[in-house]
Design a protein around this motif. Structure first.
Motif, PDB file in Angstrom:
ATOM      1  N   GLN A  46     -29.618  81.568  88.296  1.00 45.99           N
ATOM      2  CA  GLN A  46     -29.518  82.661  89.196  1.00 45.99           C
ATOM      3  C   GLN A  46     -28.317  82.657  90.145  1.00 45.99           C
ATOM      4  O   GLN A  46     -27.942  84.078  90.237  1.00 45.99           O
ATOM      5  CB  GLN A  46     -30.864  82.852  89.735  1.00 45.99           C
ATOM      6  N   ARG A  65     -32.621  90.319  94.533  1.00 47.40           N
ATOM      7  CA  ARG A  65     -32.631  88.940  94.146  1.00 47.40           C
ATOM      8  C   ARG A  65     -32.901  87.878  95.100  1.00 47.40           C
ATOM      9  O   ARG A  65     -33.223  86.598  94.928  1.00 47.40           O
ATOM     10  CB  ARG A  65     -31.250  88.880  93.324  1.00 47.40           C
ATOM     11  N   ARG A 103     -25.579  81.451  89.744  1.00 44.15           N
ATOM     12  CA  ARG A 103     -24.468  81.640  88.828  1.00 44.15           C
ATOM     13  C   ARG A 103     -24.300  83.404  88.636  1.00 44.15           C
ATOM     14  O   ARG A 103     -23.393  83.709  88.573  1.00 44.15           O
ATOM     15  CB  ARG A 103     -24.101  81.002  87.434  1.00 44.15           C
ATOM     16  N   GLU A 104     -25.484  83.836  88.418  1.00 41.31           N
ATOM     17  CA  GLU A 104     -25.635  85.294  88.214  1.00 41.31           C
ATOM     18  C   GLU A 104     -25.241  86.088  89.454  1.00 41.31           C
ATOM     19  O   GLU A 104     -24.439  86.981  89.128  1.00 41.31           O
ATOM     20  CB  GLU A 104     -27.134  85.608  87.581  1.00 41.31           C
ATOM     21  N   GLU A 137     -21.633  86.760  89.734  1.00 43.56           N
ATOM     22  CA  GLU A 137     -21.068  87.895  88.836  1.00 43.56           C
ATOM     23  C   GLU A 137     -21.534  89.230  89.244  1.00 43.56           C
ATOM     24  O   GLU A 137     -21.113  90.326  88.685  1.00 43.56           O
ATOM     25  CB  GLU A 137     -21.432  87.444  87.457  1.00 43.56           C
TER      26      GLU A 137
END
Length: 457
Positions: free
Chosen positions: A148, A166, A150-151, A154
């Motif tokens: 998460q 998030r 890493r997400e 982006e």
């Protein structure tokens, strides 16, 4: 060798039982046959390693003493090659060197003493597998958190609403990780208490002081709101503070401190350092080891081993010293006589400012007077009864030990007719008389009370 039962439900875990005695393996399988486990067995260490090469195993229970490869060596191999596989040691005697080696090399989760109680064996294995599942869930959550994160890198910076959502989700994950980590740290406290029970088999019953010392420490820590980390270190130190004494011979163990000759005094003064040395290789126990090293220091600097003075002595060590001396005075381990409880409190007051931290001593004595945690009352009615007078639904108010010092039942255990019958048979087989401290079923809201036979510890 693989055993195929026909469970009604899908196996919840795979267990490997290792013992060179077929009747022990049979007894273990009987005890676990209704637990919906897939059971594998091996007669020695080589067979066990061969099975592990081909089978996915969640937990290994190995005997300590086997020809060829012993339990400690086998569990050491398993720890290095299959670190996620839980390891338990089955032992019939308290061998200090083998125990320490098993901890250092095999990183065992639990000890199981022979003969075992089937109910406690099943409960121990359930708790071990639950601990393993919690650890696996922690690893899964950690991997999820990394993915998460890493997400998040982006994500479009302008999507503020999405980022906020998030972030909230990540906080929930972090809270779950904190809870899992807390469970792991609590398991170290439980392990030291089990280890303490095993080591008590080396000591006469009247010298087994760790449980009462632990009760005093726990009550003080909760009453005074000590930090959680300090509480954990104190509970582990209370369970293992006399570990260094196990290197003594029986004469030194049974002689009050004030009756020791000069050479014996020298050996006596080394036990805190010895205890620290045995524990320092285990990183989670290093804080407790430091408290054990310094619990014989004195407020005026005349203690040992480092002659620390005043607040240079760790706070936890000062508290441990008060609890240890209070119990050991009553057991006749310091003076050449057993000191009555009230007289022991008077001695603590007398040496306040010389041996003990005066402020801490005052608070400790007040706790002993107001709550008496060493008597195991816990604010409820307590009765002292032989097994034949016990009734189902009573609960143990204090750990029950056999005459040899082995832990039989844990505090808080609810008694059943089956357990009561077993205790009656134990009295007959051992030709002894047991006395249990119990809470009657209606004791939940009762005023504190202590049976007459327990008023003079």
């Amino acid at each position: 060798m693989q055993e195929h039962d026909a469970p009604q439900e899908r196996p919840t875990a795979t267990l490997l039982l290792v013992d060179d005695e077929p009747h022990v393996l049979s007894a273990l399988k009987r005890a676990l046959r209704r637990e919906h486990y897939r059971l594998l067995t091996a007669a020695d260490g080589e067979q066990a390693l061969a099975l592990l090469d081909t089978e996915s195993v969640d937990l290994v229970v190995s005997d300590s003493l086997m020809p060829g490869m012993d339990g400690a060596e086998l569990l050491g191999h398993i720890q290095r090659r299959w670190p996620d596989c839980l390891r338990m040691l089955l032992t019939g005697r308290a061998d200090l060197k083998a125990t320490v080696r098993a901890i250092n090399e095999g990183h065992i989760y639990h000890f199981i003493a022979k003969p075992w109680d089937d109910d406690e064996l099943r409960l121990t294995i359930r708790q071990a597998l639950a601990h393993q599942q919690a650890k696996r869930e922690q690893q899964r959550l950690e991997a999820l958190t990394q993915a998460q994160n890493r997400e998040l890198v982006e994500l479009n910076a302008n999507l503020e609403a999405r980022v906020a959502a998030r972030t909230q989700e990540l906080q929930q994950v972090a809270d779950m990780l904190d809870a899992a980590y807390g469970d792991l740290k609590h398991s170290y406290v439980t392990a030291t208490q089990v280890f303490s029970s095993l080591l008590n088999q080396r000591l006469p019953r009247h010298l087994q002081t760790n449980a009462q010392v632990g009760d005093l420490i726990k009550a003080f820590a909760e009453t005074h709101g000590l930090e959680e980390e300090l509480q954990r270190e104190l509970m582990m130190a209370a369970a293992l503070y006399n570990l260094g004494k196990l290197t003594w011979d029986d004469h030194l163990l049974s002689t009050p401190a004030q009756r020791l000759f000069a050479r014996e005094q020298t050996a006596y003064r080394h036990y805190p350092e010895t205890g620290e040395g045995l524990l320092m290789t285990l990183e989670p126990l290093q804080g407790a080891a430091r408290l054990i090293r310094h619990h014989r220091e004195r407020w005026n600097g005349s203690g040992y081993p480092d002659h620390l003075q005043g607040e240079a002595i760790p706070y936890g060590a000062r508290l441990l010293a008060l609890a240890v001396d209070f119990i050991e005075l009553q057991r006749g381990m310091i003076l050449p006589r057993k000191v009555p409880r009230q007289d022991a409190l008077d001695l603590l007051r007398k040496f306040s400012g010389r041996v003990y931290d005066p402020a801490l001593c005052k608070s400790f004595v007040a706790l002993c007077i107001e709550q008496a945690p060493d008597l195991g009352l816990a604010g409820k009615k307590v009765l002292s009864l032989p097994p034949r007078k016990l009734e189902p639904d009573m609960t143990l108010a204090q750990d029950l030990h056999s005459p040899s010092g082995m832990l039989l039942l844990n505090q808080g255990k609810a008694l059943t007719r089956q357990l009561i019958d077993k205790l009656i048979r134990l009295e007959e087989l051992e030709d002894t008389q047991l006395s249990l401290l119990v809470h009657p079923p209606e004791a939940a809201n009762a005023e504190p009370h202590l049976a007459q036979s327990e008023r003079n510890p």
